[in-house]
Design a protein around this motif. Structure first.
Motif, PDB file in Angstrom:
ATOM      1  N   HIS A 133       0.843  -1.193   0.000  1.00  0.00           N
ATOM      2  CA  HIS A 133       0.000   0.000   0.000  1.00  0.00           C
ATOM      3  C   HIS A 133       0.881   1.247   0.000  1.00  0.00           C
ATOM      4  O   HIS A 133       2.058   1.193   0.363  1.00  0.00           O
ATOM      5  N   CYS A 134       0.294   2.374  -0.389  1.00  0.00           N
ATOM      6  CA  CYS A 134       1.114   3.581  -0.602  1.00  0.00           C
ATOM      7  C   CYS A 134       1.548   4.247   0.689  1.00  0.00           C
ATOM      8  O   CYS A 134       2.576   4.929   0.721  1.00  0.00           O
ATOM      9  N   CYS A 192      -2.197   7.813   1.322  1.00  0.00           N
ATOM     10  CA  CYS A 192      -3.592   8.210   1.076  1.00  0.00           C
ATOM     11  C   CYS A 192      -4.395   8.198   2.372  1.00  0.00           C
ATOM     12  O   CYS A 192      -3.923   7.731   3.419  1.00  0.00           O
ATOM     13  N   CYS A 199      -4.797   4.777   4.009  1.00  0.00           N
ATOM     14  CA  CYS A 199      -3.575   4.293   4.654  1.00  0.00           C
ATOM     15  C   CYS A 199      -3.317   5.011   5.972  1.00  0.00           C
ATOM     16  O   CYS A 199      -2.781   4.428   6.921  1.00  0.00           O
ATOM     17  N   CYS A 217      -6.435   0.687   0.145  1.00  0.00           N
ATOM     18  CA  CYS A 217      -5.569   1.635  -0.551  1.00  0.00           C
ATOM     19  C   CYS A 217      -5.781   1.497  -2.050  1.00  0.00           C
ATOM     20  O   CYS A 217      -5.458   0.456  -2.638  1.00  0.00           O
ATOM     21  N   ALA A 218      -6.293   2.540  -2.671  1.00  0.00           N
ATOM     22  CA  ALA A 218      -6.561   2.503  -4.114  1.00  0.00           C
ATOM     23  C   ALA A 218      -5.282   2.531  -4.939  1.00  0.00           C
ATOM     24  O   ALA A 218      -5.317   2.248  -6.141  1.00  0.00           O
ATOM     25  N   ASN A 219      -4.154   2.851  -4.310  1.00  0.00           N
ATOM     26  CA  ASN A 219      -2.890   2.946  -5.035  1.00  0.00           C
ATOM     27  C   ASN A 219      -2.033   1.687  -4.912  1.00  0.00           C
ATOM     28  O   ASN A 219      -0.931   1.630  -5.456  1.00  0.00           O
ATOM     29  N   ALA A 220      -2.510   0.701  -4.192  1.00  0.00           N
ATOM     30  CA  ALA A 220      -1.737  -0.515  -3.955  1.00  0.00           C
ATOM     31  C   ALA A 220      -1.839  -1.483  -5.128  1.00  0.00           C
ATOM     32  O   ALA A 220      -2.681  -1.335  -6.021  1.00  0.00           O
ATOM     33  N   TYR A 280      -2.553  -5.631  -5.957  1.00  0.00           N
ATOM     34  CA  TYR A 280      -3.435  -6.629  -5.347  1.00  0.00           C
ATOM     35  C   TYR A 280      -3.070  -8.012  -5.865  1.00  0.00           C
ATOM     36  O   TYR A 280      -3.063  -8.246  -7.082  1.00  0.00           O
ATOM     37  N   LYS A 298      -4.135  -7.298  -9.681  1.00  0.00           N
ATOM     38  CA  LYS A 298      -3.470  -6.220 -10.402  1.00  0.00           C
ATOM     39  C   LYS A 298      -2.128  -5.904  -9.762  1.00  0.00           C
ATOM     40  O   LYS A 298      -2.064  -5.600  -8.571  1.00  0.00           O
ATOM     41  N   ASN A 305      -9.038   0.586 -10.432  1.00  0.00           N
ATOM     42  CA  ASN A 305      -8.819   0.295  -9.027  1.00  0.00           C
ATOM     43  C   ASN A 305      -9.605  -0.952  -8.626  1.00  0.00           C
ATOM     44  O   ASN A 305     -10.457  -1.431  -9.364  1.00  0.00           O
TER      45      ASN A 305
END
Length: 394
Positions: free
Chosen positions: A99-100, A103, A106, A116-119, A121, A125, A288
């Motif tokens: 995770h970032c 955000c 986080c 976390c939308a920036n991580a 998965y 993804k 995301n």
């Protein structure tokens, strides 16, 4: 730090082309660990609805990608900064990978975070998943298995369990209150029934498949209702059981077009509906990890893949009856640990359909797509780890 001889290559079931079956490839074992990483020998990998979405290119996945974001296994190596895990630990893997840390989710607080939308998965993804002999995972999202929790139980809990557990927690109910689960007999639902009973809630289970109704009953629901009777009959039965009021909260685990409306209708005035597992089929790839689950929670309309693009809430429910509606995706790392402790204490089990090794992937997919799955489908990746657990695990 390694605890055993780790091979250079391994077998993995990968998505190579969208809209094509998995291909079993020989790939390098991911031994290049970041400081916070774990390398685990996978014992069990589990199948989720999201795996189908990955196959169809809905999740914005870069290919090739090793599938499955639900897995359990044994730690064989740890990154340089890992302090809370060591080789030989039995673990449930997390979905999130790196995770970032910046955000809002986080930063927390944990009780209000989603993901976390920036991580990346695992299996979805940016990171490979658990349909492999080994998996590289993020220690910050892994959880140690209590002695009484088996690999077979833990793997499906990594996503399905975490998802429905979070939904029940968000309902915010007290011991003795009534909760309903719409889609109570599927992969998530049958776990939710057991979680709710373990938390000493009174449970109404609503499903529309014979297999689902059977699992709902088996899970200990106080009231089991066949949704095929129609909304009017369902609402009547719920009110008869709840002194004419309806349940205090409902967790909707179904992606049937009318399931959200049904969930509102059986919930008492000023009550809460928590929506999880809305498996909408996107027209374009999703950047995301916004969509999830609902593998076996099928109402009749869904047997023809008639999944909704939107969650529809009747105006009168939202306004005149003040139904509070919210969405939920996955639980936090601490909530995952709390869930496992609940599983261990109350002997909660997963109704698992087990397949031996990646060579049986086609059979697993066939069962999942048939609509006849009872519970969750899992792949036994390493029988030796399971044999070593003993007889006291669930």
């Amino acid at each position: 730090m390694a605890s055993q001889q780790i091979p250079e290559t391994m077998q993995a079931a990968q998505v190579i082309e969208f809209d094509k079956p998995y291909k079993i490839n020989n790939v390098p074992v991911p031994t290049d660990l970041a400081p916070e990483d774990l390398l685990i020998r996978v014992a069990v990998a589990s199948l989720c609805h999201t795996d189908f979405m990955v196959q169809h290119g809905i999740m914005g996945t870069n290919l090739p990608c090793t599938g499955s974001h639900e897995g359990s296994g044994t730690v064989v190596a740890v990154g340089s900064s890992v302090e809370n895990f060591k080789p030989h630990d039995r673990v449930m893997g997390g979905i999130i990978y790196h995770h970032c840390g910046a955000c809002g989710d986080c930063r927390g607080p944990e009780s209000s975070t989603q993901y976390c939308a920036n991580a990346a998965y695992c299996g979805v993804k940016g990171a490979d998943g658990y349909f492999a002999e080994y998996a590289r995972i993020d220690s910050r999202w892994a959880a140690k298995l209590p002695d009484k929790v088996s690999f077979k139980t833990a793997a499906p809990l990594a996503c399905a369990g975490c998802t429905v557990y979070k939904g029940i927690v968000l309902a915010g109910l007290k011991e003795g209150e009534w909760i309903a689960l719409v889609g109570s007999g599927g992969g998530l639902g049958h776990l939710g029934v057991q979680f709710a009973k373990a938390l000493r809630l009174n449970v109404v289970g609503v499903d529309a498949r014979d297999e689902g109704l059977e699992l709902t009953q088996k899970g200990g629901a106080d009231v089991v209702i066949d949704a095929r009777k129609g909304d009017e009959a369902v609402v009547k039965e719920v009110k008869e059981a709840t002194n004419g009021e309806g349940v205090a909260a409902t967790v909707n685990i179904s992606d049937a077009k009318t399931a959200a409306a049904t969930s509102c209708a059986i919930t008492r005035m000023h009550g809460t509906v928590v929506q999880v597992a809305q498996a909408t089929e996107l027209r374009t790839p999703c950047p995301n990890f916004l969509l999830h689950h609902a593998l076996a929670n099928k109402f009749e309309a869904d047997l023809n893949n008639q999944q909704p693009d939107n969650v529809s809430i009747p105006f009168q429910e939202l306004i005149f009856r003040d139904i509070r509606f919210r969405g939920s995706l996955i639980c936090s790392a601490q909530e995952a640990n709390d869930m496992l402790q609940l599983v261990a204490k109350h002997g909660i089990s997963v109704n698992a359909n087990a397949f031996m090794g990646l060579g049986e992937m086609d059979r697993l997919i066939e069962l999942a797509e048939s609509g006849k799955m009872k519970g969750k489908g899992i792949v036994i990746m390493d029988q030796a780890q399971i044999d070593a657990e003993g007889k006291e695990v669930v």
